[in-house]
Design an enzyme around this catalytic site. Sequence first.
Site, mmCIF file in Angstrom:
data_model
loop_
_atom_site.group_PDB
_atom_site.id
_atom_site.type_symbol
_atom_site.label_atom_id
_atom_site.label_comp_id
_atom_site.label_asym_id
_atom_site.label_seq_id
_atom_site.Cartn_x
_atom_site.Cartn_y
_atom_site.Cartn_z
ATOM 1 N N ASP A 181 0.829 -1.208 0.000
ATOM 2 C CA ASP A 181 0.000 0.000 0.000
ATOM 3 C C ASP A 181 0.864 1.259 0.000
ATOM 4 O O ASP A 181 2.067 1.212 0.264
ATOM 5 C CB ASP A 181 -0.913 -0.026 1.238
ATOM 6 C CG ASP A 181 -2.246 0.657 1.000
ATOM 7 O OD1 ASP A 181 -2.338 1.469 0.054
ATOM 8 O OD2 ASP A 181 -3.187 0.393 1.766
ATOM 9 N N MET A 182 0.259 2.405 -0.272
ATOM 10 C CA MET A 182 0.955 3.697 -0.283
ATOM 11 C C MET A 182 -0.133 4.753 -0.107
ATOM 12 O O MET A 182 -0.834 5.080 -1.039
ATOM 13 C CB MET A 182 1.658 3.860 -1.637
ATOM 14 C CG MET A 182 2.724 4.909 -1.724
ATOM 15 S SD MET A 182 2.101 6.577 -1.881
ATOM 16 C CE MET A 182 1.338 6.571 -3.492
ATOM 17 N N ASP A 219 -10.660 2.003 -3.339
ATOM 18 C CA ASP A 219 -11.205 1.731 -2.008
ATOM 19 C C ASP A 219 -12.719 1.705 -2.047
ATOM 20 O O ASP A 219 -13.366 1.343 -1.070
ATOM 21 C CB ASP A 219 -10.739 2.813 -1.019
ATOM 22 C CG ASP A 219 -9.396 2.464 -0.404
ATOM 23 O OD1 ASP A 219 -8.934 1.323 -0.597
ATOM 24 O OD2 ASP A 219 -8.811 3.329 0.280
HETATM 25 C C1 GLA Z 1 -5.800 1.780 2.197
HETATM 26 C C2 GLA Z 1 -6.158 0.625 1.283
HETATM 27 C C3 GLA Z 1 -7.198 -0.240 1.930
HETATM 28 C C4 GLA Z 1 -6.699 -0.744 3.256
HETATM 29 C C5 GLA Z 1 -6.286 0.420 4.134
HETATM 30 C C6 GLA Z 1 -5.602 -0.071 5.386
HETATM 31 O O1 GLA Z 1 -6.837 2.671 2.308
HETATM 32 O O2 GLA Z 1 -6.579 1.105 0.045
HETATM 33 O O3 GLA Z 1 -7.552 -1.303 1.091
HETATM 34 O O4 GLA Z 1 -5.622 -1.609 3.033
HETATM 35 O O5 GLA Z 1 -5.397 1.299 3.470
HETATM 36 O O6 GLA Z 1 -5.182 0.963 6.188
#
Ligand code: GLA
Length: 741
Positions: A479-480, A549
């Site tokens: 993730d980032m 998301d």
């Molecule tokens: C980001 C990702 C999510 C999840 C959260 C966790 O928003 O896109 O899918 O992994 O971080 O903190």
Amino acid sequence: MPITVTADGTEFHLHNRQLSYIFGVLKNGQLGQLYYGKPLRPRASFAHLGQIERRSNTVQYFDDDSAFSPALIRHEYPMFGCGDFRYPAFDVRLENGSRITNFTFHGYHITKGKAKLPGLPATHAAGAAEATTLDILLIDTAIQADLHLYYTIFEQAGAIARSARFVNRGSYPLVLASALSASIDLPDADYVMVQTSGSWARERHLHERPLVPGVQSISSTRYASSPQHNPLLVLRRPETTETSGSVYGFSLIYSGNFLAQAEVDDYRVCRVSIGINPFGFSWHLAPGADFQTPEALFVYSDKGLTGMSFSFYDICRHHLMCGKWSQRERPILLNTWEALHFHYDDASVMALAESASRLGIELFVLDDGWFGRRDSDKSSLGDWFTNFKKFPRGITSLAERIRALGLRFGLWIEPEMISQDSDLYRAHPDWMIRTPGRRASMARHQYVLDCSRQVIIDYLYGRIAALIRAAKLAYVKWDMNRYITEAYSATLPSDRQAELGHRYMLGVYQLFDRLTRHFPDILFESCASGGGRFDFGMLHYTPQIWTSDDTDAIERLSIQFGSSLAYPPVAMGAHVSAVPNKQTGRLAPLETRAAVAYFGAFGYELDVTALSPEDELAIKRQILFYKANRRLIQFGDFYRLESPYAATGNIISWMVVSPDQKEALAMRVQVLNHPNPPLARLYFRGLRADFPYKLSNCSDILYGDELMNAGVLLRKPKSTSLGQSLDFFSWMIRLKAAVSD
Ligand code: GLA
């Protein structure tokens, strides 16, 4: 030979069955663009296509040739300052402060196959026959600088990969204030520009505008390709549709700041330029040093937007994604994020895994919250060690017990980040990106590690590799979740600070490169608050990306449809989540949530320990269905049928067809249910006209030509129980050719 060169070695014709790309050396030694588009039959020379007509009030290159003006020439990699007043492809500052250069043709070299670009993700060719590469050498003799322009044409895809490399062979340093990957001057500007733009949770929505004089551009200054604008610029003719007509697609194999622009000049010539965003960039080129730009992809199709998408998919699947997973079927996963957020422990995770295994899920992904003292997003990024409060027996033991259930096991990490409340920060407060003497802006309570520094990349590699080995990970979600602000690197000299953005990307790519090479069996999925870094740079290392998301099925129709313009469905992580949906509050039926998510790298993201018996049964069936259709969905040809961006946009559909055209699967969604609705027929695509197909839920056998040209009327949904909403209703249609193998 896909590259034809004239006998005098000054004109180059790159061609395959889908396109021709022609340029040549001009009488001043610079390069002029001649043609790019539908294949042209080779001939002795196409120099006449570069014919110029004299115009008043332009700067002449030669005193005795009033027509030959830099403003009228269609350039191949233009410079600025000598009579062409459009945006250049590069900008070099010399020792004396001047920015005038003159790179002229000094030779070329053709090789079979495709070489790697040092430090950068790029296209590749498995065999010498799959691609041919042309290296054009230009030299500015006054400053002893070389400029290589690279062109790779692929045997089977309607695409060319281009990049540039500057080499300083002189004795003074040069500064690259701008070094784009590629530029092209198209002879007219009668195009509609298509882009995929949006924001967090509504990524890659389609937008269109006719070109007008001046510059129209998309770009990023966030040090990531960004959800605001994807590095994809499409020019279609006004009459081009999904199924027919000419279209050009330009994209960049890069995940940092980019610029893609179309500049229409006073003669309605259209200059397309793409590369690292010159804003905030410069590169110090010491004597002996070189600079390689990221690679740009130029796609041309005369078969409409579908033809363009197919070429991008071909490149992506066969010449861009690396490693075993590029060709492998992707597992059905369960991700803990929307089910548990940060609130879990060994017992609740095991309970979820047990239910997942009973349902037939194949891969269990433990998302954010397993490390350091991470109980919220306020701490612990950087501390990639087990949170023993949550897992007293450790992650290794958890992973073993999850594997014993027949599941593979994967973890979430966010390696590029650091929380102020972390042991890593306490040990290395100087590892984050910040400008001395200035406030450091927080985003999601976190800072960004300076990935331009080798010591940090080495540390991250060591930690992640140890984690992978200890927990025997099968999957990593990378993730980032924030962008870089107050950009400044503690170790770069003052005149090199503007190199940070690109050096950061080179560091991240190096980390991906080392990890994917040392752990070739691991499936990496990248993510940046969902689809904030969904680009061909990332897809080189991670063959799937968490698309958004936003898990709401109706929102996903627009996001996945828009993303499909350049990216194949197999690259798009797509999960079924609970209702009311966490992002929109919407109550889409379980069938519709699955119908939309099927067309991607499929999974679930909800509490499967709390399912009703009906939902449990339905999910078991969905999983069986996906397993039975996985190869077709993930590696079939994807066709967009009815667009969410159409004027009505209430009915959306798409389908996949197997390469042998014997199997297909279509999905259609009605957003809102209207009384007495129009009779909306569904016209299939990609079928064999002469194949008889059996459709699921229909006893008739219908031929492909009828299905594609006359279409079928899908039965209007009927309410089965009082009060049941038919908004968000979906149809799935399976087609199987009734022919022997
Ligand atoms: C980001 C990702 C999510 C999840 C959260 C966790 O928003 O896109 O899918 O992994 O971080 O903190």
